[in-house]
Design a protein around this motif. Sequence first.
Motif, PDB file in Angstrom:
ATOM      1  N   ASP A   1      -4.107   3.589   1.402  1.00 43.91           N
ATOM      2  CA  ASP A   1      -4.762   2.567   0.566  1.00 43.91           C
ATOM      3  C   ASP A   1      -3.826   1.957  -0.483  1.00 43.91           C
ATOM      4  OD1 ASP A   1      -4.697   4.926  -0.719  1.00 43.91           O
ATOM      5  OD2 ASP A   1      -6.773   4.889  -1.418  1.00 43.91           O
ATOM      6  N   SER A   2      -4.355   1.025  -1.254  1.00 46.36           N
ATOM      7  CA  SER A   2      -3.532   0.154  -2.098  1.00 46.36           C
ATOM      8  C   SER A   2      -2.883   0.898  -3.264  1.00 46.36           C
ATOM      9  CB  SER A   2      -4.405  -0.957  -2.663  1.00 46.36           C
ATOM     10  OG  SER A   2      -5.311  -0.400  -3.590  1.00 46.36           O
TER      11      SER A   2
ATOM     12  N   PRO B   1       0.822  -1.211   0.000  1.00 42.66           N
ATOM     13  CA  PRO B   1       0.000   0.000   0.000  1.00 42.66           C
ATOM     14  C   PRO B   1       0.856   1.262   0.000  1.00 42.66           C
ATOM     15  CG  PRO B   1      -0.074  -1.085   2.139  1.00 42.66           C
ATOM     16  CD  PRO B   1       0.664  -2.006   1.214  1.00 42.66           C
ATOM     17  N   CYS B   2       0.282   2.358  -0.473  1.00 46.06           N
ATOM     18  CA  CYS B   2       0.990   3.633  -0.472  1.00 46.06           C
ATOM     19  C   CYS B   2       0.834   4.307   0.888  1.00 46.06           C
ATOM     20  CB  CYS B   2       0.435   4.538  -1.559  1.00 46.06           C
ATOM     21  SG  CYS B   2       0.713   3.847  -3.195  1.00 46.06           S
TER      22      CYS B   2
ATOM     23  N   CYS C   1       1.141   8.392  -1.328  1.00 46.29           N
ATOM     24  CA  CYS C   1      -0.254   8.480  -1.733  1.00 46.29           C
ATOM     25  C   CYS C   1      -0.471   9.571  -2.764  1.00 46.29           C
ATOM     26  CB  CYS C   1      -1.071   8.882  -0.515  1.00 46.29           C
ATOM     27  SG  CYS C   1      -2.168   7.625  -0.015  1.00 46.29           S
TER      28      CYS C   1
END
Lengths: 252, 423
Positions: free
Chosen positions: B291-292, B130-131, B389
């Motif tokens: 999140d991914s 994930p970021c 992100c």
Amino acid sequence: MNGIIELKGVSKTFRDFWLRPTVKAVDGLDLTVNEGEIFGLLGPNGSGKSTTIKMILGLLRPGEGEVRLFGLPPSDPAARKRLGFLPELSYLHPFLTARETLLYHAGLCGLDTKTARSRANELLEMTELVHAADRQVGGFSKGMARRVALASSIIGKPGLLILDEPTSGLDPVSTDEVKTLVKTLAKGGMTILMTSHLLGDAQDVCDRFMILNKGRSVAEGRVDAIGSSLQEYFLSKIGERRDFKVAPFLAQ
Amino acid sequence: MKSFLAIVLLELRRLWRSRSILVLLAACVGWMLAMPHLVKSDGTVEGARQIYVHFSLGGAFALTCIALASSGASVLSREREMRTLSLALTRPVKRFTLVFARIAALVASGAAVLAVCALVLFFNERDAGPCAHVLHPEMESLAEEAKRMYDYYMADPETPPEIKKAKKSVVMRILRQGALDHYQSIGTNDTAVWRFDSSALAPGAPLAVRLRFTNDFDMREDVRGDFSFGPWRGAISNITQAIVRVPLHHEEGGNPAAGAKPKDELVFTNNGATSLMLRPRKDIVLLAGADSFGSNLFRAWLELVSMLASLVAFAVFLGSGLGRSVAVFTCVAFMFVAVVSGDVIEQYPDQFETDRVDRIGLAITRAVEFASRPVNSLRPLSALSSGECVEKEEAALVVAMDAVLIPVVFAFLAAFILSRKED
Ligand SMILES: Nc1ncnc2c1ncn2[C@@H]1O[C@H](COP(=O)(O)OP(=O)(O)OP(=O)(O)O)[C@@H](O)[C@H]1O
Ligand SMILES: [Mg+2]
């Protein structure tokens, strides 16, 4: 007067890049086209017919005077709602097929898909292009391209149809067919403004005419009121024939 | 709406039948597939990934921009040359629609090409973790610091008179730039404290510190220190890389975020033998798991497509007024200057530029840099490539600005120009 097309004292001067005037293409023109008639705009080459038409369509702005289309300025999209136009050269997208060209114009007129399809089929049949309907128009002969352009000008069932030399490039049979088409459309209530160099045909088709020379109106009236042939009348108004002086050129 | 769709379809057919979109797609996908074999990394897996993610999608984006911007610049000018535009203008269609539908068609094809590229990237990087959200330390704003420095220098008798005489805006610009690069030094056995606003962190998200010390390479082995951030702890020793990522561990295990109060302080104690230097505005951030990779890649794609939309709209606008070759040339030249402007401005600060021509050149470069700012950021790419992100708010803003506002404005301008132009 409330014609479908009204021009009052319209002039147009073309200018070069530095805004110096190059040619006065239209000079103080008054013109009214009434509902339901076929109006012929006649005149020798360079007399300002196409320029006048472009001003009516809003593609050119008059230098002086006023143009009204359905009572509105031509720049108003509402004025162009019921308009069909065939330019003097068939401006087509070469990569579209004949059918796609018709559907494109139907879309620009706002027709829904079903109507557009059925009208395109009818028009392809009418212009005898069914066999070539799915070929790209870039490969069409001049006359075939002309017929595609003609068909796309009437796909929106316009109230006013403007035809700039509709028969240029057409063979004699097709020319005759176009004449019949124009008359039939007018019977159906369409107003038509057309230019033509074939004065015999213009005489057969038009109700009223105007002859332009050097941007000015030199004669105007009902076709059935001139008594003689339109050809003779035209020559009498435009003046002597000027033969090309070819002998000195050949003698060199 | 019907006329809008008719024009979109027309442009898609043009792109398809001229094979240009196919050539572009082949070039982009070829590049995406060839990149992993061409990458020479610093030897680490992370480094290779970083280069691959950045340059594969970046290269495809650059190709798409060049291809669609030149298409965009020629679309209206070509129609005018061929007079098909005049014919369309006699139809009951707004000029805005004539322009906007063309922008939409070009952007849609660009979006499709970039989507294929993004899918290739996703497939190659499907095991990426994930970021992370990036938090910067809370500090005085650049403007505030610049103002403080300005007042200080102006009061200081040692300041050279030419600086005292220089334009305030120029000096302030230099000081703002300087504030970004201000160093903080942390002596042996000293502690440094940076405040981070952790109120927005999701509970349970893993935390890490990413930092870079500006010490000589051979002195880095002596770097040693401890971090604490509320109940979180971390340590570094023997740095071998320029940029280090220090994972933080929760003391008590358990529910990690529960202990992290808002405005927590990150405390660093230098236990090494040398004093350390870093620029707090650039060299230290807190990373919080988010999140991914896939969802961030999607947002990056959205941002890239939005930037493409602005560029295409600008190109179409140029083509509405200029001839085809002039429009294409202007657009490509603008793109080139926009790409190099950042470096030029950084390398040639204008304050001591006395040559008139140089000053004019710099002014133009600055103007282009300013004008191209909304579309001249490869931020989504650099974020993705370093595992950061692409923030939702940021993506939404870019879409609203670059994919909606700017294209609409350019379409209105182009429509206005079309209405002034004659056949
Ligand atoms: N875009 C233009 N720029 C400069 N001059 C023009 C332009 N369009 C037309 N003209 C000039 O205006 C005059 C009238 O041209 P126009 O095309 O209206 O003639 P026409 O009556 O349609 O002739 P033809 O029968 O040959 O089609 C000509 O002298 C022409 O050279
Ligand atoms: Mg003509």
